[in-house]
Design a protein around this motif. Structure first.
Motif, PDB file in Angstrom:
ATOM      1  N   PHE A 123      18.084 -25.497  14.067  1.00 18.00           N
ATOM      2  CA  PHE A 123      18.881 -24.698  14.992  1.00 18.00           C
ATOM      3  C   PHE A 123      19.881 -25.560  15.765  1.00 18.00           C
ATOM      4  O   PHE A 123      19.662 -26.753  15.978  1.00 18.00           O
ATOM      5  CB  PHE A 123      17.974 -23.983  15.997  1.00 18.00           C
ATOM      6  N   ARG A 124      20.966 -24.897  16.174  1.00 20.76           N
ATOM      7  CA  ARG A 124      21.871 -25.464  17.170  1.00 20.76           C
ATOM      8  C   ARG A 124      21.565 -24.772  18.483  1.00 20.76           C
ATOM      9  O   ARG A 124      21.455 -23.537  18.531  1.00 20.76           O
ATOM     10  CB  ARG A 124      23.335 -25.230  16.788  1.00 20.76           C
ATOM     11  N   TYR A 125      21.441 -25.561  19.541  1.00 17.35           N
ATOM     12  CA  TYR A 125      21.086 -24.993  20.843  1.00 17.35           C
ATOM     13  C   TYR A 125      22.305 -24.992  21.760  1.00 17.35           C
ATOM     14  O   TYR A 125      23.146 -25.901  21.714  1.00 17.35           O
ATOM     15  CB  TYR A 125      19.967 -25.825  21.489  1.00 17.35           C
ATOM     16  N   PHE A 126      22.374 -23.968  22.599  1.00 20.64           N
ATOM     17  CA  PHE A 126      23.408 -23.926  23.629  1.00 20.64           C
ATOM     18  C   PHE A 126      22.860 -23.217  24.859  1.00 20.64           C
ATOM     19  O   PHE A 126      21.903 -22.439  24.790  1.00 20.64           O
ATOM     20  CB  PHE A 126      24.691 -23.251  23.121  1.00 20.64           C
ATOM     21  N   LEU A 127      23.454 -23.530  25.998  1.00 20.46           N
ATOM     22  CA  LEU A 127      23.045 -22.959  27.277  1.00 20.46           C
ATOM     23  C   LEU A 127      24.138 -22.040  27.800  1.00 20.46           C
ATOM     24  O   LEU A 127      25.324 -22.379  27.739  1.00 20.46           O
ATOM     25  CB  LEU A 127      22.778 -24.073  28.294  1.00 20.46           C
ATOM     26  N   VAL A 128      23.729 -20.903  28.326  1.00 22.37           N
ATOM     27  CA  VAL A 128      24.666 -19.933  28.897  1.00 22.37           C
ATOM     28  C   VAL A 128      24.363 -19.784  30.384  1.00 22.37           C
ATOM     29  O   VAL A 128      23.241 -19.411  30.748  1.00 22.37           O
ATOM     30  CB  VAL A 128      24.535 -18.559  28.205  1.00 22.37           C
ATOM     31  N   PRO A 129      25.313 -20.113  31.279  1.00 16.31           N
ATOM     32  CA  PRO A 129      25.080 -19.896  32.714  1.00 16.31           C
ATOM     33  C   PRO A 129      24.781 -18.429  32.989  1.00 16.31           C
ATOM     34  O   PRO A 129      25.467 -17.541  32.456  1.00 16.31           O
ATOM     35  CB  PRO A 129      26.410 -20.331  33.357  1.00 16.31           C
ATOM     36  N   LYS A 130      23.772 -18.174  33.805  1.00 23.41           N
ATOM     37  CA  LYS A 130      23.368 -16.780  34.037  1.00 23.41           C
ATOM     38  C   LYS A 130      24.446 -15.965  34.735  1.00 23.41           C
ATOM     39  O   LYS A 130      24.465 -14.734  34.636  1.00 23.41           O
ATOM     40  CB  LYS A 130      22.067 -16.720  34.829  1.00 23.41           C
ATOM     41  N   ASP A 131      25.371 -16.645  35.434  1.00 22.85           N
ATOM     42  CA  ASP A 131      26.452 -15.919  36.115  1.00 22.85           C
ATOM     43  C   ASP A 131      27.781 -16.018  35.367  1.00 22.85           C
ATOM     44  O   ASP A 131      28.821 -15.604  35.853  1.00 22.85           O
ATOM     45  CB  ASP A 131      26.625 -16.443  37.544  1.00 22.85           C
ATOM     46  N   GLN A 132      27.754 -16.608  34.145  1.00 20.54           N
ATOM     47  CA  GLN A 132      28.957 -16.703  33.311  1.00 20.54           C
ATOM     48  C   GLN A 132      28.543 -16.456  31.863  1.00 20.54           C
ATOM     49  O   GLN A 132      28.483 -17.377  31.048  1.00 20.54           O
ATOM     50  CB  GLN A 132      29.621 -18.080  33.445  1.00 20.54           C
ATOM     51  N   GLN A 133      28.267 -15.230  31.532  1.00 23.77           N
ATOM     52  CA  GLN A 133      27.670 -14.888  30.247  1.00 23.77           C
ATOM     53  C   GLN A 133      28.565 -15.186  29.040  1.00 23.77           C
ATOM     54  O   GLN A 133      28.094 -15.197  27.906  1.00 23.77           O
ATOM     55  CB  GLN A 133      27.281 -13.409  30.235  1.00 23.77           C
ATOM     56  N   GLY A 210      21.288 -21.309  37.222  1.00 25.92           N
ATOM     57  CA  GLY A 210      20.459 -20.853  36.118  1.00 25.92           C
ATOM     58  C   GLY A 210      21.162 -20.999  34.788  1.00 25.92           C
ATOM     59  O   GLY A 210      22.344 -20.695  34.656  1.00 25.92           O
ATOM     60  N   LEU A 211      20.433 -21.502  33.769  1.00 23.63           N
ATOM     61  CA  LEU A 211      20.967 -21.680  32.430  1.00 23.63           C
ATOM     62  C   LEU A 211      20.009 -21.019  31.440  1.00 23.63           C
ATOM     63  O   LEU A 211      18.814 -21.320  31.443  1.00 23.63           O
ATOM     64  CB  LEU A 211      21.119 -23.173  32.095  1.00 23.63           C
ATOM     65  N   ILE A 212      20.532 -20.142  30.595  1.00 21.08           N
ATOM     66  CA  ILE A 212      19.705 -19.426  29.628  1.00 21.08           C
ATOM     67  C   ILE A 212      19.755 -20.168  28.295  1.00 21.08           C
ATOM     68  O   ILE A 212      20.830 -20.496  27.781  1.00 21.08           O
ATOM     69  CB  ILE A 212      20.200 -17.979  29.456  1.00 21.08           C
ATOM     70  N   VAL A 213      18.577 -20.438  27.741  1.00 22.81           N
ATOM     71  CA  VAL A 213      18.476 -21.155  26.470  1.00 22.81           C
ATOM     72  C   VAL A 213      18.772 -20.214  25.312  1.00 22.81           C
ATOM     73  O   VAL A 213      18.203 -19.128  25.216  1.00 22.81           O
ATOM     74  CB  VAL A 213      17.070 -21.761  26.295  1.00 22.81           C
ATOM     75  N   ASN A 214      19.674 -20.639  24.444  1.00 22.89           N
ATOM     76  CA  ASN A 214      20.024 -19.875  23.250  1.00 22.89           C
ATOM     77  C   ASN A 214      20.016 -20.801  22.039  1.00 22.89           C
ATOM     78  O   ASN A 214      20.173 -22.024  22.176  1.00 22.89           O
ATOM     79  CB  ASN A 214      21.402 -19.231  23.377  1.00 22.89           C
ATOM     80  N   ARG A 215      19.859 -20.225  20.869  1.00 24.06           N
ATOM     81  CA  ARG A 215      19.922 -21.018  19.657  1.00 24.06           C
ATOM     82  C   ARG A 215      20.501 -20.178  18.533  1.00 24.06           C
ATOM     83  O   ARG A 215      20.453 -18.941  18.563  1.00 24.06           O
ATOM     84  CB  ARG A 215      18.550 -21.546  19.267  1.00 24.06           C
ATOM     85  N   GLU A 216      21.075 -20.868  17.546  1.00 17.12           N
ATOM     86  CA  GLU A 216      21.593 -20.195  16.367  1.00 17.12           C
ATOM     87  C   GLU A 216      21.284 -21.052  15.159  1.00 17.12           C
ATOM     88  O   GLU A 216      21.048 -22.258  15.282  1.00 17.12           O
ATOM     89  CB  GLU A 216      23.104 -19.938  16.504  1.00 17.12           C
ATOM     90  N   SER A 217      21.269 -20.459  13.999  1.00 15.35           N
ATOM     91  CA  SER A 217      20.892 -21.177  12.792  1.00 15.35           C
ATOM     92  C   SER A 217      21.825 -22.357  12.542  1.00 15.35           C
ATOM     93  O   SER A 217      23.043 -22.263  12.736  1.00 15.35           O
ATOM     94  CB  SER A 217      20.916 -20.227  11.587  1.00 15.35           C
ATOM     95  N   ASN A 218      21.234 -23.469  12.116  1.00 13.53           N
ATOM     96  CA  ASN A 218      21.998 -24.662  11.809  1.00 13.53           C
ATOM     97  C   ASN A 218      22.442 -24.664  10.359  1.00 13.53           C
ATOM     98  O   ASN A 218      23.072 -25.606   9.897  1.00 13.53           O
ATOM     99  CB  ASN A 218      21.154 -25.902  12.093  1.00 13.53           C
ATOM    100  N   LYS A 219      22.073 -23.608   9.636  1.00 10.96           N
ATOM    101  CA  LYS A 219      22.420 -23.520   8.220  1.00 10.96           C
ATOM    102  C   LYS A 219      23.825 -22.952   8.059  1.00 10.96           C
ATOM    103  O   LYS A 219      24.268 -22.121   8.842  1.00 10.96           O
ATOM    104  CB  LYS A 219      21.444 -22.603   7.470  1.00 10.96           C
ATOM    105  N   LEU A 220      24.496 -23.401   7.040  1.00 12.22           N
ATOM    106  CA  LEU A 220      25.832 -22.890   6.768  1.00 12.22           C
ATOM    107  C   LEU A 220      25.742 -21.549   6.040  1.00 12.22           C
ATOM    108  O   LEU A 220      24.815 -21.304   5.317  1.00 12.22           O
ATOM    109  CB  LEU A 220      26.631 -23.895   5.921  1.00 12.22           C
TER     110      LEU A 220
END
Length: 220
Positions: A123-133, A210-220
Motif C-alpha cells: 500500500f501507499r499511505y497518505f494522511l488527510v487533515p480532518k479539517d481539510q478533506q 487531526g490526521l486521518i490515515v488512508n491507504r491505496e493499493s501500491n499495485k499498478l
C-alpha cells in the motif's frame, strides 16, 4: 549528525562517532522498505530492532546494509525499556564492523539461520487533515518525522505540537507510529499511545491537529 541526501559518513562511521560521545537518541537506518532503530546513550547501544530482528542481529544488519541512509533523532528514549540491551558501541563496531576488518578475505559464518527478509509493501499511505478533506499528505519515505520543527518531514505549525512529535514507519506489516516523547502526547482515536500499528481510517491527534490515515493499493 543530520539527515541529508549526501551524507558524509556511512552508517558504521556515524555509529562509531556516536560511540565517542555521550549523545542520547535514535539512529534510524533505512534502505528500500527496511528500517532499523538503534537507540544509543552514553556510548552504548541500549535498544535495537527492525522488522522481526532485535538486539545484536539488528545492529549487525544496519552495519552491513550496503547503500543504507540514516537519520539521527536527538534525545529520543527507546520504547519498551524492559527490552533494553547494553552494548558498548566502540567495541561492537570494532568486532562486527567493516572499517577495521581485513579486506583481502571473506569470512563465512556457518550454522546461522537466515534472516527473514522484509515482506512486500502493498500500500501507499497518505494522511488527510480532518479539517481539510481535499488535502493528501503522501508518506514518500520509509520513516516520516512529524513535528513543528521546519526540519521535520511533515511540518505542523502549531504550538501544541512538539518539535519532533512522532514518527511514522512504513513496514511490511503496516503503518507504525512511535511517539517521540512529545510534550502533549500522541492520540489514536482518542486514546493516548506510545507506539503501535495504524489502520485505515484511524485518527491521529497531535494537540488540536487531526490526521486521518488512508491507504491505496501500491499495485499498478
Amino acid at each position: 549528525m543530520a539527515n541529508t541526501e549526501n551524507q558524509l559518513f556511512t552508517v558504521e562511521e556515524a555509529l562509531s562517532r556516536l560511540g565517542q560521545t555521550r549523545h542520547q537518541g535514535c539512529l534510524l537506518v533505512s534502505k528500500d522498505n527496511a528500517l532499523i532503530h538503534i537507540y544509543v546513550q552514553d556510548g552504548f547501544i541500549v535498544r535495537a530492532f527492525g522488522g522481526e530482528i532485535e538486539g545484536k542481529e539488528a545492529v549487525e544488519k544496519a552495519l552491513h546494509t550496503a547503500g543504507a541512509t540514516y537519520t539521527w533523532l536527538k534525545n529520543i528514549q527507546p520504547p519498551d525499556p524492559e527490552k533494553n540491551i547494553h552494548l558498548h558501541i566502540a567495541e561492537f563496531v570494532l568486532n562486527h564492523g567493516d572499517i577495521n576488518q581485513p579486506k583481502n578475505h571473506q569470512t563465512v559464518r556457518l550454522g546461522k539461520t537466515a534472516v527473514k527478509t522484509e515482506g512486500e509493501i502493498n500500500f501507499r499511505y497518505f494522511l488527510v487533515p480532518k479539517d481539510q478533506q481535499t488535502v493528501k499528505h503522501y508518506l514518500t519515505k520509509v520513516a516520516t518525522v512529524v513535528g513543528r520543527d521546519k526540519s521535520s518531514d511533515l511540518v505542523i505549525d502549531n504550538k501544541d505540537v512538539s518539535r519532533r512529535h512522532c514518527i511514522l514507519d512504513i513496514q511490511a506489516r503496516g503503518l507504525h507510529i512511535l511517539d517521540l516523547d512529545s510534550s502533549n502526547g500522541t492520540f489514536i482515536n482518542g486514546i493516548l499511545v506510545k507506539d503501535g500499528y495504524l489502520e485505515h481510517g484511524d485518527l491521529i491527534e497531535l494537540g488540536p491537529c487531526g490526521l486521518i490515515v488512508n491507504r491505496e493499493s501500491n499495485k499498478l
